[in-house]
Write an enzyme that holds these catalytic residues in place. Structure first.
Site, PDB file in Angstrom:
ATOM      1  CB  VAL A 128      55.438  88.874 -11.403  1.00  0.00           C
ATOM      2  CG1 VAL A 128      56.895  88.718 -11.804  1.00  0.00           C
ATOM      3  CG2 VAL A 128      54.979  87.685 -10.582  1.00  0.00           C
ATOM      4  CG  ASP A 129      58.868  93.747  -9.409  1.00  0.00           C
ATOM      5  OD1 ASP A 129      59.573  92.720  -9.484  1.00  0.00           O
ATOM      6  OD2 ASP A 129      58.885  94.493  -8.408  1.00  0.00           O
ATOM      7  CB  SER A 130      61.473  93.743 -14.368  1.00  0.00           C
ATOM      8  OG  SER A 130      61.891  94.808 -13.540  1.00  0.00           O
ATOM      9  CG  ASP A 169      58.699  90.123  -7.810  1.00  0.00           C
ATOM     10  OD1 ASP A 169      59.517  90.128  -6.864  1.00  0.00           O
ATOM     11  OD2 ASP A 169      57.618  90.756  -7.787  1.00  0.00           O
TER      12      ASP A 169
END
Length: 81
Positions: free
Chosen positions: A33-35, A37
Site C-alpha cells: 500500500v502506498d500513500s 492507496d
C-alpha cells in the site's frame, strides 16, 4: 464487526483475498500500500462508517497495520456514541 468491514474495504480497494488480510497485516510491507492507496482506503472507511478521521492519521504515519485502521475507527466511533 469493524475488522470484517475494514477487511472488506481493503479487499475491494486493493483487489486482495480475505486470507491476505489479518489484524497484524502491515499495509505497506505486506500489501504494498502506498500513500494514495491508504488515502483511498481511509476515505472508504469514513464513508462506510460515517466518521471523519483527523488529518494527522496521514501525516505522522500512525496507520501501519490493519489493526491500526480498526483502532482508529473504534476511536472515532466512540466519539460519536
Amino acid at each position: 464487526m469493524e475488522f470484517e468491514k475494514v477487511r472488506a474495504i481493503i479487499m475491494e480497494e486493493l483487489h486482495l483475498k480475505e486470507e491476505d488480510i489479518t489484524l497484524d497485516t502491515n499495509l505497506s510491507e505486506d500489501l504494498g500500500v502506498d500513500s494514495l492507496d491508504l488515502y483511498q482506503v481511509i476515505l472508504n472507511i469514513q464513508d462506510e462508517f460515517d466518521v471523519e478521521f483527523p488529518d494527522e492519521i496521514f501525516e505522522n504515519d500512525s496507520v501501519k497495520t490493519v489493526r491500526d485502521c480498526v483502532e482508529a475507527l473504534k476511536t472515532e466511533l466512540a466519539k460519536k456514541a
